[in-house]
Design a protein around this motif. Structure first.
Motif, PDB file in Angstrom:
ATOM      1  N   VAL A 435     -10.519 -11.002  28.586  1.00  0.00           N
ATOM      2  CA  VAL A 435     -11.928 -11.233  28.255  1.00  0.00           C
ATOM      3  C   VAL A 435     -12.618  -9.909  27.984  1.00  0.00           C
ATOM      4  CG1 VAL A 435     -14.102 -12.149  29.118  1.00  0.00           C
ATOM      5  CG2 VAL A 435     -11.971 -13.375  29.589  1.00  0.00           C
ATOM      6  N   ILE A 436     -12.386  -8.919  28.830  1.00  0.00           N
ATOM      7  CA  ILE A 436     -12.963  -7.594  28.600  1.00  0.00           C
ATOM      8  C   ILE A 436     -12.448  -7.005  27.298  1.00  0.00           C
ATOM      9  CG2 ILE A 436     -13.184  -5.273  29.560  1.00  0.00           C
ATOM     10  CD1 ILE A 436     -12.877  -6.451  32.320  1.00  0.00           C
ATOM     11  N   HIS A 437     -11.180  -7.218  27.021  1.00  0.00           N
ATOM     12  CA  HIS A 437     -10.605  -6.707  25.768  1.00  0.00           C
ATOM     13  C   HIS A 437     -11.279  -7.349  24.567  1.00  0.00           C
ATOM     14  CE1 HIS A 437      -7.679  -6.392  22.454  1.00  0.00           C
ATOM     15  NE2 HIS A 437      -7.315  -5.249  23.023  1.00  0.00           N
ATOM     16  N   ASP A 438     -11.534  -8.659  24.600  1.00  0.00           N
ATOM     17  CA  ASP A 438     -12.192  -9.333  23.479  1.00  0.00           C
ATOM     18  C   ASP A 438     -13.622  -8.821  23.281  1.00  0.00           C
ATOM     19  OD1 ASP A 438      -9.903 -10.759  23.118  1.00  0.00           O
ATOM     20  OD2 ASP A 438     -10.640 -12.591  24.121  1.00  0.00           O
ATOM     21  N   VAL A 439     -14.331  -8.521  24.373  1.00  0.00           N
ATOM     22  CA  VAL A 439     -15.691  -7.997  24.263  1.00  0.00           C
ATOM     23  C   VAL A 439     -15.674  -6.638  23.568  1.00  0.00           C
ATOM     24  CG1 VAL A 439     -17.625  -7.096  25.589  1.00  0.00           C
ATOM     25  CG2 VAL A 439     -16.603  -9.291  26.213  1.00  0.00           C
ATOM     26  N   PHE A 440     -14.789  -5.755  23.988  1.00  0.00           N
ATOM     27  CA  PHE A 440     -14.734  -4.427  23.386  1.00  0.00           C
ATOM     28  C   PHE A 440     -14.231  -4.487  21.952  1.00  0.00           C
ATOM     29  CE2 PHE A 440     -15.552  -3.145  27.572  1.00  0.00           C
ATOM     30  CZ  PHE A 440     -15.884  -1.802  27.575  1.00  0.00           C
ATOM     31  N   GLU A 441     -13.356  -5.410  21.669  1.00  0.00           N
ATOM     32  CA  GLU A 441     -12.886  -5.566  20.297  1.00  0.00           C
ATOM     33  C   GLU A 441     -14.015  -6.057  19.388  1.00  0.00           C
ATOM     34  OE1 GLU A 441     -10.134  -5.353  17.212  1.00  0.00           O
ATOM     35  OE2 GLU A 441      -9.971  -4.668  19.291  1.00  0.00           O
ATOM     36  N   TYR A 471      -5.527  -4.823  38.920  1.00  0.00           N
ATOM     37  CA  TYR A 471      -6.455  -4.709  37.797  1.00  0.00           C
ATOM     38  C   TYR A 471      -6.144  -3.464  36.964  1.00  0.00           C
ATOM     39  CZ  TYR A 471      -9.521  -8.560  38.993  1.00  0.00           C
ATOM     40  OH  TYR A 471     -10.038  -9.816  39.207  1.00  0.00           O
ATOM     41  N   GLU A 472      -4.856  -3.207  36.775  1.00  0.00           N
ATOM     42  CA  GLU A 472      -4.526  -2.060  35.940  1.00  0.00           C
ATOM     43  C   GLU A 472      -4.883  -2.309  34.475  1.00  0.00           C
ATOM     44  OE1 GLU A 472      -2.472  -3.529  37.980  1.00  0.00           O
ATOM     45  OE2 GLU A 472      -1.824  -2.066  39.502  1.00  0.00           O
ATOM     46  N   GLU A 473      -4.713  -3.552  34.015  1.00  0.00           N
ATOM     47  CA  GLU A 473      -4.995  -3.848  32.606  1.00  0.00           C
ATOM     48  C   GLU A 473      -6.468  -3.613  32.271  1.00  0.00           C
ATOM     49  OE1 GLU A 473      -3.543  -5.820  34.692  1.00  0.00           O
ATOM     50  OE2 GLU A 473      -1.617  -6.575  33.928  1.00  0.00           O
ATOM     51  N   GLU A 474      -7.375  -4.033  33.192  1.00  0.00           N
ATOM     52  CA  GLU A 474      -8.793  -3.830  32.933  1.00  0.00           C
ATOM     53  C   GLU A 474      -9.134  -2.352  32.825  1.00  0.00           C
ATOM     54  OE1 GLU A 474      -7.448  -5.879  34.879  1.00  0.00           O
ATOM     55  OE2 GLU A 474      -8.358  -7.854  34.755  1.00  0.00           O
ATOM     56  N   ALA A 475      -8.545  -1.544  33.689  1.00  0.00           N
ATOM     57  CA  ALA A 475      -8.805  -0.109  33.635  1.00  0.00           C
ATOM     58  C   ALA A 475      -8.264   0.496  32.351  1.00  0.00           C
ATOM     59  CB  ALA A 475      -8.186   0.578  34.847  1.00  0.00           C
ATOM     60  N   PHE A 476      -7.106   0.023  31.892  1.00  0.00           N
ATOM     61  CA  PHE A 476      -6.547   0.539  30.648  1.00  0.00           C
ATOM     62  C   PHE A 476      -7.411   0.184  29.448  1.00  0.00           C
ATOM     63  CE2 PHE A 476      -2.106   0.412  32.708  1.00  0.00           C
ATOM     64  CZ  PHE A 476      -2.267   1.713  33.149  1.00  0.00           C
ATOM     65  N   VAL A 477      -8.062  -0.997  29.479  1.00  0.00           N
ATOM     66  CA  VAL A 477      -8.946  -1.386  28.375  1.00  0.00           C
ATOM     67  C   VAL A 477     -10.133  -0.437  28.299  1.00  0.00           C
ATOM     68  CG1 VAL A 477     -10.518  -3.176  27.561  1.00  0.00           C
ATOM     69  CG2 VAL A 477      -8.251  -3.798  28.401  1.00  0.00           C
ATOM     70  N   GLU A 479     -10.317   2.660  29.380  1.00  0.00           N
ATOM     71  CA  GLU A 479      -9.862   3.983  28.949  1.00  0.00           C
ATOM     72  C   GLU A 479      -9.501   3.990  27.473  1.00  0.00           C
ATOM     73  OE1 GLU A 479      -9.992   6.756  30.584  1.00  0.00           O
ATOM     74  OE2 GLU A 479     -10.837   5.709  32.319  1.00  0.00           O
ATOM     75  N   GLU A 480      -9.053   2.860  26.943  1.00  0.00           N
ATOM     76  CA  GLU A 480      -8.690   2.797  25.531  1.00  0.00           C
ATOM     77  C   GLU A 480      -9.908   2.943  24.631  1.00  0.00           C
ATOM     78  OE1 GLU A 480      -6.740  -0.401  22.353  1.00  0.00           O
ATOM     79  OE2 GLU A 480      -6.794  -0.843  24.516  1.00  0.00           O
ATOM     80  N   TYR A 481     -11.000   2.309  25.006  1.00  0.00           N
ATOM     81  CA  TYR A 481     -12.201   2.316  24.165  1.00  0.00           C
ATOM     82  C   TYR A 481     -13.232   3.362  24.573  1.00  0.00           C
ATOM     83  CZ  TYR A 481     -10.708  -2.025  21.950  1.00  0.00           C
ATOM     84  OH  TYR A 481     -10.021  -2.966  21.236  1.00  0.00           O
ATOM     85  N   SER A 486     -18.044   6.791  23.362  1.00  0.00           N
ATOM     86  CA  SER A 486     -18.679   7.973  23.939  1.00  0.00           C
ATOM     87  C   SER A 486     -19.619   8.649  22.950  1.00  0.00           C
ATOM     88  CB  SER A 486     -17.617   8.957  24.420  1.00  0.00           C
ATOM     89  OG  SER A 486     -16.810   9.380  23.331  1.00  0.00           O
ATOM     90  N   ARG A 487     -19.320   8.573  21.669  1.00  0.00           N
ATOM     91  CA  ARG A 487     -20.179   9.253  20.694  1.00  0.00           C
ATOM     92  C   ARG A 487     -21.537   8.579  20.558  1.00  0.00           C
ATOM     93  NH1 ARG A 487     -17.934   7.543  14.727  1.00  0.00           N
ATOM     94  NH2 ARG A 487     -17.262   5.422  15.235  1.00  0.00           N
TER      95      ARG A 487
END
Length: 515
Positions: A435-441, A471-477, A479-481, A486-487
């Motif tokens: 779900v977090i991945h879909d939001v950031f995507e 919850y490693e996957e959530e943390a990786f999401v 860090e990926e985005y 940040s800009r």
């Protein structure tokens, strides 16, 4: 020429030496620009034995006759009145009173400075200590412009003493014709501290004194009546008294929990007609139990449309059986075009109650839902309801209900995707990484890749975890985005915290979904 010397008795000026007696110089720099034999800054030329050096407003003399050090000390009784008043302005109320007892001169200066006594905080407890507040009203009450009075009662036995002190203070202020700009009467809690026959007589005396004093106030700009616990008739009577002369000057009104819990204030036509008398209100805070269609209609019809902030608090245990209709909200928003509407649901977590309070198409901008979960909170369905009916106006959503057993799913994505004005979203609960991945995507495809700043500038997710949920996957999401967002200087944060509350017996760990 700059010369600095430590522990020396001689200052060197060029090639000449000039002795200076009884002067100790430590880390001090002197700057002289002299020509010939004249020494600038001195009263005579070199060789006459007199030097006057001015440093930081002080003068050091040498030469001639030595003066006694006591003659250079300025006595305190010669201090200017302005300086004494300025010193006293930094002290507390108690310290200012102590300072005024030092001498007659200080007493005259401090007690005659109105700006030192403009603001007074009084907490009445119904004992002998309250006498100091009565003395203050007698001596310095004429200087008051801001008064904050609250109750510190701990027993029903002191209700009558509290009432006598309260009446004496306001009777003295009424006699001196004091005009306040700010008045707070908070934590009176009539439904707790003023019960039975003695309490009933005391509360009648308090209401009578407050009504008489409010009826004379013509400059009142801020009125706070929090936690009064009054009946509908008592609270309405205070508002009617305040509206007699302050109806056009009052800017901020706070009547949160003015009425006792469970009172059907929304059924009172008298209250719905009294509140709109304050036609120039800018800030208004009240409870949902006092909100009604008639009140919103009267506000839209009689006010001048200057309201900028309208805060409605809905507390569990209040009367939530009524519904404020959409036509009343439309009339209100059409008149108050600059108003920011905020709803705070405290302990109101059931979806049926939330749907009753949050009417579809209401001009809601800020929403907060907080409380303890009794396994009746449905976080995903709540977000879906907001994204479907309040998506055009909502700007900030905070949901902090713990412990959260059910998961956030499509509702978390829908509120971000369907709310074009949403700028702040903060949730606490259990969210899956996909779900977090879909939001950031969604944010990346629709905004970042186009070089557009996303409207959602603050996203805070406090994810509660159990020992069986890594919850490693959530943390990786995140860090990926993170470099991508940040800009734009976006406040996106993921906090993983343990769940300290036990899961319900019927809880079953859902099957993990992987992309």
């Amino acid at each position: 020429m700059e010369i600095s010397d430590q522990n020396s008795d001689i200052i060197y000026l060029g090639e000449d030496e000039l002795p200076i007696n009884d002067v100790c110089i430590n880390d001090v720099s002197f700057h002289f620009e002299c020509g010939g034999n004249d020494i600038p800054g001195t009263s005579q030329q070199q060789g006459n034995g007199t030097i006057n050096v001015e440093l930081l407003g002080e003068q050091f003399y040498d030469g001639g006759d030595e003066e006694d050090e006591e003659d250079d000390v300025i006595p305190w009784d010669h201090t200017p009145d302005v300086v004494l008043a300025k010193i006293a302005s930094y002290l507390t109320q108690w310290d200012k009173s102590e300072m005024s007892l030092v001498c007659k001169n200080w007493n005259r200066v401090i007690l005659a400075a109105p700006r030192l006594w403009r603001h007074r905080i009084i907490r009445l407890r119904g004992n002998f200590k309250d006498r100091s507040h009565v003395n203050y009203a007698n001596i310095l009450g004429r200087f008051l412009s801001r008064l904050h009075l609250s109750s510190g009662l701990r027993s029903l036995r002191h209700a009558r003493k509290f009432q006598r002190t309260f009446t004496a203070i306001f009777a003295e202020l009424y006699r001196q014709r004091v005009q306040l700009k700010e008045l707070s009467l908070t934590e009176l809690k009539f439904h707790v501290h003023f019960r039975g026959v003695p309490g009933g007589r005391a509360r009648q005396g308090i209401i009578r004194s407050a009504r008489r004093f409010l009826g004379r106030q013509a400059k009142l700009r801020y009125l706070d009546l929090n936690y009064g616990g009054m009946t509908c008739e008592e609270g309405t009577a205070l508002l009617q008294a305040a509206s007699e002369k302050s109806s056009r000057v009052l800017k901020a009104l706070d009547i949160e929990e003015l009425f006792r819990p469970g009172a059907p204030v929304h059924q009172s036509s008298e209250f719905a007609e009294t509140l709109p008398r304050f036609v120039n209100l800018v800030q208004l805070t009240m409870n949902y139990s006092a909100l009604s269609d008639e009140l919103l209609t009267n506000l839209a019809r009689e006010s001048n449309g200057l309201l900028e902030f309208f805060h409605v608090r809905c507390i569990r245990g209040e009367n939530l059986n009524h519904i404020v209709g959409t036509p009343a909200w439309r009339a209100f928003s059409g008149r108050m075009s600059k108003c920011q509407l905020e709803f705070s649901l405290i302990g109101v977590i059931r979806l049926n109650d939330i749907q009753r309070v949050l009417t579809p198409q209401m001009p809601l901008q800020i929403l907060s839902v907080v409380g303890h979960n009794d396994d009746s909170f449905q976080p995903d369905r709540t977000l879906k309801y907001i994204s479907r009916y309040l998506n055009n106006t909502v700007e900030k959503v905070v949901i902090d209900v713990t412990p959260c057993y059910k998961l956030y799913g499509r509702g978390f994505i829908d509120i971000i995707r369907d709310s074009p004005r949403l700028r702040h979203l903060e949730v606490r609960g259990r969210i899956r990484w996909h779900v977090i991945h879909d939001v950031f995507e969604f944010l990346d495809v629709n905004f970042v890749r186009r070089g557009v700043r996303p409207p959602l500038t603050t996203l805070r997710m406090l994810v509660t975890s159990t020992p069986i949920e890594p919850y490693e996957e959530e943390a990786f999401v995140i860090e990926e985005y993170r470099p991508v967002f940040s800009r734009f200087d976006l406040m996106y944060e993921l906090v993983i915290e343990p769940m300290f509350f036990p899961l319900p017996l019927e809880f079953r760990e859902p099957r993990r979904v992987h992309n």
